[in-house]
Design an enzyme around this catalytic site. Structure first.
Site, short mmCIF file in Angstrom:
data_model
loop_
_atom_site.label_atom_id
_atom_site.label_comp_id
_atom_site.label_asym_id
_atom_site.label_seq_id
_atom_site.Cartn_x
_atom_site.Cartn_y
_atom_site.Cartn_z
N GLY A 15 0.81 -1.21 0.00
CA GLY A 15 0.00 0.00 0.00
C GLY A 15 0.84 1.26 0.00
N GLY A 85 6.31 -6.23 3.29
CA GLY A 85 6.24 -7.69 3.19
C GLY A 85 6.76 -8.24 1.89
N ALA A 90 5.85 -14.61 -0.57
CA ALA A 90 6.11 -15.74 -1.46
C ALA A 90 5.75 -15.44 -2.91
CB ALA A 90 5.33 -16.95 -0.97
N HIS A 471 -1.45 -13.68 6.67
CA HIS A 471 -2.37 -12.79 5.96
C HIS A 471 -3.36 -12.16 6.93
CE1 HIS A 471 -1.46 -15.85 2.57
NE2 HIS A 471 -0.60 -14.84 2.52
#
Length: 552
Positions: A15, A85, A90, A471
């Site tokens: 973000g 992150g 991943a 998450h």
């Protein structure tokens, strides 16, 4: 007024970096405050056993990019770095099912199905999303297991942010910028080492420092690493922030030199991750700096109804080869499983793994686990001992990351915990989140039996009935008013001008897939409402005056 920046962005993840890029592109000056460190191929740890460069616990001298936060209801795994992150995630960038827009507090705010595809397309283009080209042994194992389970037709290759190079080219080949017409950084093709989640040292992962953040800095954004925001106060006693904000920061890594500094900005974007933004907003509301923050802060925090399980195979294996998440399946319409891996030698997560235990998620499950371990030691002592030793885990184990779209949530509150009464902190409340997904566990047990391996799950799930999630979402959700949420459909904070939230805390339903792409797309959507600087008198939230007046 004398401002340091037009916009001050708190956080540099999906973000924050997206917001910074679009804002600088529109002519605004941007400062980014990031609590974590800046990383590069030369500074990433060789494995996650190098705790001081992997884990984030600065008070203990560990200044890595991976963090774990333990709550009563959930263990949250998240990133902490310049680039957020994206440094440790991943690479998986999936568009969720359309039904998620009819769930939660954002349902009905807009015709999301019509609005969002263009923003998803922008995010996919910037992040270099492509179909995975490298299926490793763990992916083939998942495909075979799905066929035996009867859902083989649901197998798919993941959409990922990885540069694979030309077809047939040698792994690790260097290329000039392949994404942005030569304006971006040089890249190297993926070598399938499985090291995505310990920091890509081979320049193939499309982390934010290769796209959104790269261009934000190129266009003038200033990033202040190892910097923690501790206060945000409206200027000139304007309670709604009409004149902007004074932001106070300190060092996040130094115990002695706090380096306190104050900044002035016309507007603020909270993008510190779901947990980070909630925590900061709780503190600011509690101390009276931002008293108008909605009482809905901390409500409806979701985890994708997630469970981390796996199958450890005996002998010499190569489950670590490939990319971090290369494939997935659907056990049913609500249950999604991805094949996940760490690179060879990065076995530290094995410290949290034990033999899988059936049974209802309550106190009796501990005794079922003890019986399971005793039975395993009697029947197969070598396998039992192996289950307790983390070394070799990465090369021997396929991790099944299970997520569901079933709606469920907890709440966060800011109060004094019984075990730490000296100061307030964020604590979880509400009904427990299921720590055991029966269909996923049976899938893992079936696979283990067929291959002669051992199914495993996290100790926190078995012993404490606490699931783990990478998450964490929600807590500052979208809604039509401050009675139902913290922000509106354009990410503007109810009760304040020139203030937005652009991170996982804005997500208002369980996505059922990895949320990074949706966070990026929704931030693209929010930035689309901000005019270029030459056209703007007030930076943002001009249309929010009625809400401000209503809240006070």
């Amino acid at each position: 007024m004398d401002y340091d920046f037009d916009y001050l962005v708190i956080g540099s993840g999906f973000g924050g970096s997206t917001a910074a890029h679009r804002l600088t592109q529109k002519g605004y000056s941007v400062g980014m405050m990031e609590m974590g460190r800046r990383w590069s191929a030369e500074t990433y740890p060789r494995s996650n056993w190098h705790f001081h460069r992997w884990l984030w616990r600065p008070l203990l001298g560990m200044k890595g990019f991976f963090n774990l936060r333990w709550f009563k209801h959930v263990l949250v795994l998240h990133g902490n770095a310049v680039g957020g992150g994206s440094i440790t995630y991943a690479n998986t960038l999936l568009v969720p099912k359309q039904e998620i827009w009819q769930q939660g507090s954002w349902a009905g705010l807009k015709d999301w199905q019509a609005v969002m595809p263009a923003h998803y397309a922008s995010a996919q283009s910037m992040l270099g999303v492509t179909e995975n080209r490298i299926l490793g042994p763990a992916d083939h194992l998942l495909k075979d297991a799905a066929g035996d389970w009867g859902c083989g037709e649901s197998f798919y290759k993941t959409q990922v942010g990885v540069f694979f190079g030309d077809d047939g080219a040698a792994p690790g080949k260097a290329y000039p910028d392949p994404y942005f017409g030569g304006d971006g950084p040089e890249r190297n093709s993926c070598i399938a080492c499985g090291g995505c989640m310990v920091g890509c040292r081979h320049n193939a992962k499309n982390s934010l420092d290769k796209n959104y953040l790269y261009f934000a800095e190129k266009q003038g954004a200033k990033v202040f690493a190892e910097t923690k925001v501790i206060d945000v106060v409206p200027l000139n006693a304007k309670s709604d922030g009409e004149d902007g904000y004074e932001i106070t920061t300190v060092s996040s890594t130094s115990l002695l030199r706090r380096n306190k500094r104050r900044w002035r900005a016309k507007a603020v974007v909270f993008a510190a991750s779901s947990l980070g933004t909630q925590d900061l907003l709780f503190k600011l509301r509690d101390k009276g700096s931002l008293p108008n923050i909605s009482a809905e802060l901390g409500r409806r925090v979701r985890t994708n109804a997630e469970s981390l399980i796996g199958v450890r195979l005996p002998g010499e294996q190569n489950m670590d080869e490939g990319i971090a998440i290369g494939s997935g399946i659907y056990l049913d319409d609500k249950t999604h499983i991805e094949a996940t891996r760490y690179p060879r030698g990065s076995d530290a997560m094995g410290l949290l793994v034990t033999a899988m235990t059936r049974g209802k998620p309550n106190w009796r499950r501990v005794f079922v686990w003890l019986y399971t371990m005793l039975k395993l030691f009697v029947k197969s002592p070598k396998q039992a001992v192996t289950s307790l030793i983390p070394f070799g885990l990465a090369r021997q184990t396929v991790i099944f990351l299970c997520m569901q779209t079933l709606d469920g949530h907890i709440d966060m509150q800011y109060r004094r915990a019984w075990y730490w009464p000296w100061r307030k902190r964020m604590v979880s409340v509400g009904e427990p989140i299921p720590a055991h997904i029966p269909e996923a566990s049976e899938f893992a047990l079936s696979t283990a039996r067929r291959l002669g391996g051992m199914a495993g799950s996290l100790i926190t799930e078995v012993l404490f009935n606490i699931p783990a999630t990478a998450h964490c979402m929600g807590g500052a959700g979208m809604a039509k008013s401050s009675d139902e949420g913290v922000i509106d459909s354009q990410n503007r904070v109810f009760g304040y001008r020139n203030m937005l939230v652009c991170d996982g805390s804005m997500l208002s339903s369980n996505l059922g897939v990895n949320p990074s792409l949706t966070i990026t797309a929704l931030t693209e959507h929010a930035m689309s409402f901000i005019p270029v600087k030459s056209q703007s008198v007030n930076v943002a939230n001009v249309a929010n005056v009625a809400t401000v007046a209503a809240v006070g």
